[in-house]
Design a protein around this motif. Sequence first.
Motif, PDB file in Angstrom:
ATOM      1  N   TYR A   1       0.844  -1.190   0.000  1.00 21.30           N
ATOM      2  CA  TYR A   1       0.000   0.000   0.000  1.00 21.30           C
ATOM      3  C   TYR A   1       0.886   1.248   0.000  1.00 21.30           C
ATOM      4  CZ  TYR A   1      -3.970  -2.998   1.093  1.00 21.30           C
ATOM      5  OH  TYR A   1      -4.945  -3.974   1.033  1.00 21.30           O
ATOM      6  N   ASP A   2       0.760   2.039  -1.034  1.00 21.76           N
ATOM      7  CA  ASP A   2       1.466   3.310  -1.097  1.00 21.76           C
ATOM      8  C   ASP A   2       0.743   4.229  -2.066  1.00 21.76           C
ATOM      9  OD1 ASP A   2       2.945   3.326  -3.849  1.00 21.76           O
ATOM     10  OD2 ASP A   2       3.387   1.352  -3.025  1.00 21.76           O
ATOM     11  N   ALA A   3       1.201   5.458  -2.122  1.00 21.52           N
ATOM     12  CA  ALA A   3       0.497   6.456  -2.931  1.00 21.52           C
ATOM     13  C   ALA A   3       0.505   6.113  -4.417  1.00 21.52           C
ATOM     14  CB  ALA A   3       1.129   7.834  -2.709  1.00 21.52           C
ATOM     15  N   GLY A   4       1.474   5.309  -4.863  1.00 23.64           N
ATOM     16  CA  GLY A   4       1.555   4.964  -6.281  1.00 23.64           C
ATOM     17  C   GLY A   4       0.932   3.633  -6.641  1.00 23.64           C
ATOM     18  N   ALA A   5       0.494   2.859  -5.627  1.00 18.87           N
ATOM     19  CA  ALA A   5      -0.102   1.543  -5.889  1.00 18.87           C
ATOM     20  C   ALA A   5      -1.549   1.700  -6.345  1.00 18.87           C
ATOM     21  CB  ALA A   5      -0.041   0.680  -4.634  1.00 18.87           C
ATOM     22  N   THR A   6      -1.940   0.905  -7.329  1.00 16.90           N
ATOM     23  CA  THR A   6      -3.307   1.003  -7.840  1.00 16.90           C
ATOM     24  C   THR A   6      -4.220   0.040  -7.076  1.00 16.90           C
ATOM     25  OG1 THR A   6      -2.974  -0.693  -9.536  1.00 16.90           O
ATOM     26  CG2 THR A   6      -2.447   1.588 -10.124  1.00 16.90           C
ATOM     27  N   LYS A   7      -5.427   0.507  -6.806  1.00 19.05           N
ATOM     28  CA  LYS A   7      -6.409  -0.307  -6.104  1.00 19.05           C
ATOM     29  C   LYS A   7      -6.768  -1.549  -6.911  1.00 19.05           C
ATOM     30  CE  LYS A   7     -10.935   0.078  -3.860  1.00 19.05           C
ATOM     31  NZ  LYS A   7     -12.079   0.980  -3.568  1.00 19.05           N
ATOM     32  N   VAL A   8      -6.814  -1.420  -8.230  1.00 19.46           N
ATOM     33  CA  VAL A   8      -7.159  -2.552  -9.101  1.00 19.46           C
ATOM     34  C   VAL A   8      -6.142  -3.665  -8.953  1.00 19.46           C
ATOM     35  CG1 VAL A   8      -7.393  -3.297 -11.493  1.00 19.46           C
ATOM     36  CG2 VAL A   8      -8.389  -1.132 -10.771  1.00 19.46           C
ATOM     37  N   ASN A   9      -4.864  -3.318  -8.925  1.00 22.56           N
ATOM     38  CA  ASN A   9      -3.810  -4.330  -8.779  1.00 22.56           C
ATOM     39  C   ASN A   9      -3.912  -5.028  -7.430  1.00 22.56           C
ATOM     40  OD1 ASN A   9      -1.337  -5.695  -9.588  1.00 22.56           O
ATOM     41  ND2 ASN A   9      -0.321  -4.429  -8.053  1.00 22.56           N
TER      42      ASN A   9
END
Length: 448
Positions: A396-404
Amino acid sequence: MKRNQKREQNYVVFTEEMKATHTILVPNMLPMHFKIIAKVMEKVGYRVEVLETQGAHIAETGLKYVHNDTCYPAILVIGQFMDALQSGKYDPDKVALVLFQTGGGCRASNYIHLLRKALQKAGMGHVPVISLSLSGIEHHPGFQLSIGLIKKMMYGVLYGDLLMSLVNQTKPYETERGSAQALADRWTDRLAEEMGAGRHNYAMVKRNYRRILADFAALPHRPRQGKVLVGVVGEIYVKYSPLGNNNLEQFLVDEDAEVVVPGLLDFCLYCVYNNILDHKLYGMQKSVQLLYHIAYRFLLGKERDMIEIMKEDGNFDPPTLFTHTISLVQGTISMGVKMGEGWLLTAEMLELADKGVENIVCTQPFGCLPNHICGKGMMKPIKERNPNINIVAIDYDAGATKVNQENRLKLMLANARERMESREKPAEREQIPQKEKSREGELVAASQ
């Protein structure tokens, strides 16, 4: 006195006068726990509001004031505060912010300094930031925690753990969507009113346990079976906060799973127990050691009582006693590994496996080195001890996508269901030969 004056020059002090005029904003990590604690604090004269804002704009706001290499929880917490202050909803001259500060080596102890730096950058350096710490790292005359208030806050943790556990065990089977959470919300309001109204002793707490259990057992629900059990562990903020984990618990429920999350009380016990371990590892004054032993026995006794009452009720699975959790981790990771969540993170995965929860989501926030070491780094030895366990680490981070993130969770759930089905098929295959033998006997008898 001179020492206090010198210390107070480094930060804006929350004064006694501010208690009557300022609203204290609290970042939301555990919605039910914090709501109870906030209402208890209101009853003793504080104006408290738990922030419930959601959305991608929170992280975006945080990144304007915090370097993107900073741990993800800091970006979210500071982003939520700054978003609130810039929303126009609050008067910056009559608002204060509060953060828990342990004083340990984890970077969470530095959130408070990063927040003050962000306030200065935004032209709001006059906003007080209260350090919520039992060790007295900072001095704020207008924010004092009495023994009575601390005890009620601990009752809030106990109630919150029970309600969180019951909601998770009821929600997947409720016949009326939202009924479990609605019941928890009603009890949250009731408990806060009771504790704020006056004396709230421990006998009342135990009576309320039984009433809460009875109310949840009475909710219309389907039989508790057929669901994939999924445990959630990880860094404390991302593990619990809906903002931090993109509403992980609700997503898993929507995917037809039952969620199991260790309670906050275990983390409190872990913090106290680590100070007891310090005496063995490094030496410590006996007087200080005695206080930690008293606190440990107090908290452990409260956990034991909750477990016994839940067993007596018989409708729901109780938590694991902390002493058993300690025994599970022996031989897997050193008890000296106690930065951040430390050995507790490994222990919680072993605890879930011991309870039969073989599917585990390990929430990994960007920038949390202890979490990666004690979480992702310990997966191999945990799997060696528990070959059937299925662990997935979600970043979980600001660049991680929820879809992934959700695709990886769906893959884990698909694997879990395949394993459930494969265990059921042998039982079916055992029944088929018996039927064939019976039919074969009938044919032989007919031919004779």
